[in-house]
Design an enzyme around this catalytic site. Structure first.
Site, PDB file in Angstrom:
ATOM      1  N   GLY A 111      23.247  65.960 -12.218  1.00  0.00           N
ATOM      2  CA  GLY A 111      24.125  67.127 -12.073  1.00  0.00           C
ATOM      3  C   GLY A 111      23.547  68.354 -12.763  1.00  0.00           C
ATOM      4  O   GLY A 111      24.282  69.207 -13.274  1.00  0.00           O
ATOM      5  N   GLY A 152      24.603  72.117 -12.181  1.00  0.00           N
ATOM      6  CA  GLY A 152      25.942  72.589 -12.541  1.00  0.00           C
ATOM      7  C   GLY A 152      25.918  73.547 -13.717  1.00  0.00           C
ATOM      8  O   GLY A 152      24.859  73.831 -14.289  1.00  0.00           O
ATOM      9  N   GLN A 153      27.113  74.022 -14.077  1.00  0.00           N
ATOM     10  CA  GLN A 153      27.231  75.063 -15.106  1.00  0.00           C
ATOM     11  C   GLN A 153      26.556  74.645 -16.418  1.00  0.00           C
ATOM     12  O   GLN A 153      25.766  75.400 -16.980  1.00  0.00           O
ATOM     13  CB  GLN A 153      28.717  75.373 -15.355  1.00  0.00           C
ATOM     14  N   ASP A 212      19.763  66.652  -9.070  1.00  0.00           N
ATOM     15  CA  ASP A 212      21.054  67.107  -8.539  1.00  0.00           C
ATOM     16  C   ASP A 212      21.114  66.712  -7.073  1.00  0.00           C
ATOM     17  O   ASP A 212      20.070  66.473  -6.443  1.00  0.00           O
ATOM     18  CB  ASP A 212      21.204  68.628  -8.690  1.00  0.00           C
ATOM     19  N   ILE A 213      22.322  66.684  -6.538  1.00  0.00           N
ATOM     20  CA  ILE A 213      22.482  66.333  -5.116  1.00  0.00           C
ATOM     21  C   ILE A 213      21.885  67.425  -4.220  1.00  0.00           C
ATOM     22  O   ILE A 213      21.436  67.150  -3.120  1.00  0.00           O
ATOM     23  CB  ILE A 213      23.970  66.048  -4.796  1.00  0.00           C
ATOM     24  N   TYR A 232      41.087  64.022 -11.867  1.00  0.00           N
ATOM     25  CA  TYR A 232      39.996  64.335 -12.795  1.00  0.00           C
ATOM     26  C   TYR A 232      40.269  63.662 -14.148  1.00  0.00           C
ATOM     27  O   TYR A 232      39.395  63.005 -14.721  1.00  0.00           O
ATOM     28  CB  TYR A 232      39.929  65.856 -12.960  1.00  0.00           C
ATOM     29  N   ILE A 269      34.133  75.607 -20.801  1.00  0.00           N
ATOM     30  CA  ILE A 269      32.865  76.117 -21.329  1.00  0.00           C
ATOM     31  C   ILE A 269      32.597  77.489 -20.707  1.00  0.00           C
ATOM     32  O   ILE A 269      32.609  77.635 -19.480  1.00  0.00           O
ATOM     33  CB  ILE A 269      31.693  75.150 -21.010  1.00  0.00           C
TER      34      ILE A 269
HETATM   35  C1  AKB Z   1      37.867  72.099 -15.763  1.00  0.00           C
HETATM   36  O1  AKB Z   1      38.564  73.100 -15.926  1.00  0.00           O
HETATM   37  O2  AKB Z   1      38.046  71.282 -14.849  1.00  0.00           O
HETATM   38  C2  AKB Z   1      36.755  71.841 -16.752  1.00  0.00           C
HETATM   39  C3  AKB Z   1      37.195  70.966 -17.867  1.00  0.00           C
HETATM   40  C4  AKB Z   1      38.054  71.498 -18.943  1.00  0.00           C
HETATM   41  O3  AKB Z   1      36.860  69.820 -17.892  1.00  0.00           O
HETATM   42  N1  AKB Z   1      36.242  73.070 -17.246  1.00  0.00           N
END
Ligand code: AKB
Length: 313
Positions: free
Chosen positions: A8, A11-12, A34-35, A141, A171
């Site tokens: 990954g 990513g950011q 990364d993909i 998530y 972040i």
């Molecule tokens: C999100 O907002 O999904 C992420 C996190 C806090 O894991 N930045």
């Protein structure tokens, strides 16, 4: 000499993690994957492999070829994206994690994976949230992040894999804008302040969430990874945060540099719901005491740095 594979990496966090680790260990000793092919200038034109983390055979092939001693598993879908397609979220976040853990077990690699404040839920204490507390998230998530924390602990106790992990807040960075997160407003607000002098927030005023500047996040990863394992009481799911903020606080700080900056609201019920289920402010004491977590950026310093960097892009 360390040799590190990063999943990954486009990513950011992955982009800046790759850059920092390459500065420390050398370009040839850090392999971003990364993909998607890299588009960011920080990764383009340097060693890179495409990898769908759900493809265990391909992961093994890359590891056999590169011979790393560490894998940093950053590949995951973020909170709002996970809610759009929960099954895909489970597949990428969990299937990818198990593959990375299996590779770490098979090839005796040190392992890092980020968790998130999303691992908490409505029934978690909202203020000064302890590291060990109630975790009943109601987002996909969050479900994948709690499962990941437990699985990483399991691989450590059952198989002796040196798994380590941090529970990241939002972040904030100016190098790569994040995508699909609930905390993304706190990055977008800076870009829009410079581009247009105004921002419409999808997160409501008075919604407090934890945040951290990217440099502190990268420093925290490096500090945890180089900590003496025999001194760590915990391995995974360390609470880390540098500030608890809400949109009006960010706007007030931006106005110190751009006095006529305007903030308005068009609240997104999905992301607002997710934010409302997360803590207001987590307690990072264990990280400070066990391995010296010491963030350097508060809201004022972060705001100044963000605005200056975006202006000079
Ligand atoms: C999100 O907002 O999904 C992420 C996190 C806090 O894991 N930045």
């Amino acid at each position: 000499m360390k040799r590190i594979i990063i999943t990954g990496a486009g990513g950011q966090i992955g982009i800046e993690l790759t850059t920092t680790l390459r500065e420390i260990y050398g370009v040839e000793n850090v392999l971003p994957t990364d993909i998607k092919e890299p588009t960011h200038e920080a990764l383009a034109g340097k060693p890179f492999e495409t990898l769908d983390v759900r493809d265990h055979a391909r992961m093994v092939e890359i590891v056999k070829d590169f011979q790393p001693d560490t894998i940093m598993h950053m590949a995951a879908l973020l909170s709002a994206t996970c809610e759009k397609d929960p099954f895909l979220a489970w597949d990428i976040n969990m299937h990818g994690l198990v593959n990375a853990l299996e590779v770490a077990r098979e090839f005796k690699l040190k392992f890092f994976a980020p968790s998130s404040i999303a691992a908490f839920g409505d029934s978690t204490p909202k203020d000064n949230t302890p590291q060990v507390t109630i975790q009943r998230p109601n987002t996909m998530y969050g479900v994948t992040k709690v499962s990941a924390e437990l699985l990483c602990d399991y691989y450590h106790t059952k198989f002796g894999v040196d798994t380590r992990g941090l529970r990241f807040p939002g972040i904030i960075s100016h190098v790569q804008e994040p995508g699909g997160g609930t905390t993304d407003y706190a990055v977008e607000i800076y870009f829009e302040a410079i581009r247009n002098g105004r921002y419409t927030s999808f997160i409501d005023k008075d919604t407090y969430m934890d945040m951290m500047f990217m440099d502190d996040a990268i420093a925290a990863i490096n500090k945890l990874m180089s900590a003496d394992g025999s001194k760590l009481k915990d391995r995974n799911a360390f609470n880390v945060s540098a500030m608890s903020i809400e949109p009006e606080m960010v706007a007030a700080e931006i106005r110190k540099h751009i006095p006529d900056f305007e903030l308005s609201y068009d609240v997104d019920p999905v992301r607002q719901g997710i934010a409302g289920s997360w803590p207001n402010q987590i307690d990072s004491t264990e990280a400070r005491e066990q391995w010296g977590f010491d963030p350097q950026y508060d809201l004022a310093k972060m705001t100044e740095t963000m605005l200056e960097a975006i202006k000079n892009k």
